[in-house]
Design an enzyme around this catalytic site. Structure first.
Site, PDB file in Angstrom:
ATOM      1  N   GLU A  51     -24.478  12.125 -25.709  1.00  9.07           N
ATOM      2  CA  GLU A  51     -23.729  13.371 -25.925  1.00  9.07           C
ATOM      3  C   GLU A  51     -24.345  14.204 -27.054  1.00  9.07           C
ATOM      4  O   GLU A  51     -24.411  15.421 -26.966  1.00  9.07           O
ATOM      5  CB  GLU A  51     -22.256  13.075 -26.233  1.00  9.07           C
ATOM      6  CG  GLU A  51     -21.446  12.595 -25.039  1.00  9.07           C
ATOM      7  CD  GLU A  51     -21.400  13.594 -23.891  1.00  9.07           C
ATOM      8  OE1 GLU A  51     -21.561  14.800 -24.132  1.00  9.07           O
ATOM      9  OE2 GLU A  51     -21.238  13.150 -22.739  1.00  9.07           O
ATOM     10  N   TYR A 134     -15.367  17.513 -29.679  1.00  9.13           N
ATOM     11  CA  TYR A 134     -15.934  17.332 -28.334  1.00  9.13           C
ATOM     12  C   TYR A 134     -16.496  15.918 -28.172  1.00  9.13           C
ATOM     13  O   TYR A 134     -16.168  15.206 -27.223  1.00  9.13           O
ATOM     14  CB  TYR A 134     -17.027  18.388 -28.037  1.00  9.13           C
ATOM     15  CG  TYR A 134     -17.822  17.969 -26.829  1.00  9.13           C
ATOM     16  CD1 TYR A 134     -17.287  18.123 -25.555  1.00  9.13           C
ATOM     17  CD2 TYR A 134     -19.047  17.321 -26.963  1.00  9.13           C
ATOM     18  CE1 TYR A 134     -17.971  17.663 -24.434  1.00  9.13           C
ATOM     19  CE2 TYR A 134     -19.739  16.854 -25.863  1.00  9.13           C
ATOM     20  CZ  TYR A 134     -19.204  17.039 -24.599  1.00  9.13           C
ATOM     21  OH  TYR A 134     -19.861  16.570 -23.502  1.00  9.13           O
ATOM     22  N   ASP A 152     -16.605  21.371 -23.209  1.00  7.14           N
ATOM     23  CA  ASP A 152     -17.920  21.879 -23.603  1.00  7.14           C
ATOM     24  C   ASP A 152     -18.109  23.224 -22.905  1.00  7.14           C
ATOM     25  O   ASP A 152     -17.195  23.717 -22.232  1.00  7.14           O
ATOM     26  CB  ASP A 152     -19.033  20.877 -23.268  1.00  7.14           C
ATOM     27  CG  ASP A 152     -19.316  20.793 -21.773  1.00  7.14           C
ATOM     28  OD1 ASP A 152     -18.454  21.244 -20.973  1.00  7.14           O
ATOM     29  OD2 ASP A 152     -20.389  20.300 -21.388  1.00  7.14           O
TER      30      ASP A 152
END
Ligand code: SF4
Length: 376
Positions: A51, A134, A152
């Site tokens: 990520e 996030y 996102d």
């Protein structure tokens, strides 16, 4: 509803989704999901690494680097004891080195304070350096199947279009988070989040491929024929044009590299010293206050860092012990936090891990420039 029909403006903090919409999305994801390296043998740590790497980087560019990184640092314990410079070397090609620095700090905290086990609460996850809302939500939902909806850029576009939510930019995030929470498939939160992001990456792209979309019948933007104008475009940051001169300063120890956290670019990595030329809003490295006159190598290259369009130039000179000492004294006086190290011409790219070092070498080689003393 026929395309083009004006629909009452929707500006909802929450939205009720038909569970069938979730089901359609999940079925599409199960059938269509890409077989990506970071989707195999998932752990919270591998999700974390992937990520962070995916922020600002396309999947295709990130994949080979991800595989090398995970091969070298397979577990949090392996990364936690690594030297920052080695981690930066494995980050080369991804840019934005502060992400690597924060990842390293976060993983060190994970190992030292959580026994290497990623926490299961949002609060604890957010206490780790480099883990923002996030990333925390992505790791908790994808790796532990906990009910956190992620947001996102891709997810924001899909959600905005589904419910005809027009606002964009940071101010719109709380409302979009509520929409994301309402849409979350509580039975499969991890798959759901990945499905939304995958749809945004492959189908609900800026010019959406609505005919390939499993949610076409559920999408208000499509039904109103306004899918391409939602979400409203954010104003782009004004471009800043910069001329930057890099200095190859050859000393008896090698080529001088510096870093310090207060500068505008390369805050976390070592770089060749540089100065801005002409009109610009930033401070130069402290290389100009000296008596030596470096020679201009007569090359130019282009580079972009966020909204900065850079034209790069290169100068070089040799420093004897006395002038090197004087230069360093000056550096430390002006920037007490400065750190220095030396490299040679061969390992310039690994020690100054930005594509700029590669561009400097390539441009010099193309122009056949002669650099005495830089063969090694
Ligand atoms: S129908 Fe089109 S605009 Fe709506 S979610 Fe699908 S791809 Fe996006």
């Amino acid at each position: 509803m026929p395309a083009g029909l004006k629909q009452k403006e929707v500006n909802l903090p929450t939205y009720e989704f038909d569970p069938k919409t979730n089901l359609k999305l999940r079925n599409w994801f199960v059938q269509e999901k890409r077989d990506l390296a970071f989707r195999k043998n998932r752990t919270p740590y591998s999700t974390w690494v992937s990520e962070i790497m995916l922020q600002q980087t396309r999947v295709a560019a990130m994949l080979p680097l991800y595989e090398k990184f995970i091969h070298r640092f397979p577990k949090p314990e392996d990364l936690a004891i690594a030297e920052e410079e080695e981690v930066f070397r494995y980050w080369q090609g991804l840019g934005y080195y502060s992400r690597a620095k924060n990842l390293l700090a976060g993983v060190q905290k994970l190992v030292n304070e959580f026994g290497g086990k990623f926490p299961k609460t949002l609060e604890e996850a957010l206490s780790l350096p480099g883990v923002g809302p996030y990333t925390a939500r992505a790791i908790l939902s994808i790796s532990y199947n906990l009910p956190f909806a992620v947001l996102d850029g891709n997810a924001k576009r899909v959600l905005s279009r589904l419910v005809l939510f027009k606002e964009s930019g940071p101010k719109a995030d709380p409302a979009l988070q509520k929409i994301a929470d309402s849409f979350l498939n509580l039975d499969f939160p991890g798959d759901h989040n990945e499905a939304v992001m995958e749809l945004g990456a492959r189908v609900c792209i800026p010019k959406p491929l609505c005919n390939e979309c499993p949610l076409q019948n559920d999408c208000l933007a499509y039904q109103n024929g306004v899918q391409e104008s939602i979400p409203e475009m954010e104003k782009k940051k004004k471009e800043i044009l910069l001329n930057i001169r890099f200095y190859i300063l050859k000393t008896k120890h090698g080529i001088l590299l510096i870093r310090y956290p207060e500068r505008r670019f390369f805050k976390t990595i070592y770089s060749l010293p540089f100065s801005f030329e002409g009109k610009n809003p930033y401070d130069s490295d402290p290389v100009l206050d000296w008596d030596l006159k470096p020679s201009d190598l007569g090359i130019k290259f282009k580079h972009t860092i966020t909204h900065h369009k850079i034209q790069g130039f290169v100068s070089e000179t040799e420093l004897d012990t006395k002038s090197e000492k004087k230069l360093l004294e000056n550096f430390y006086k002006i920037r007490p936090s400065i750190e220095i190290k030396y490299c040679n011409w061969k390992n310039l790219e690994t020690e100054f891990p930005s594509s700029i070092s590669k561009k400097i070498k390539q441009t010099l080689a193309k122009d056949g420039a002669v650099l005495p003393g830089l063969e090694n």
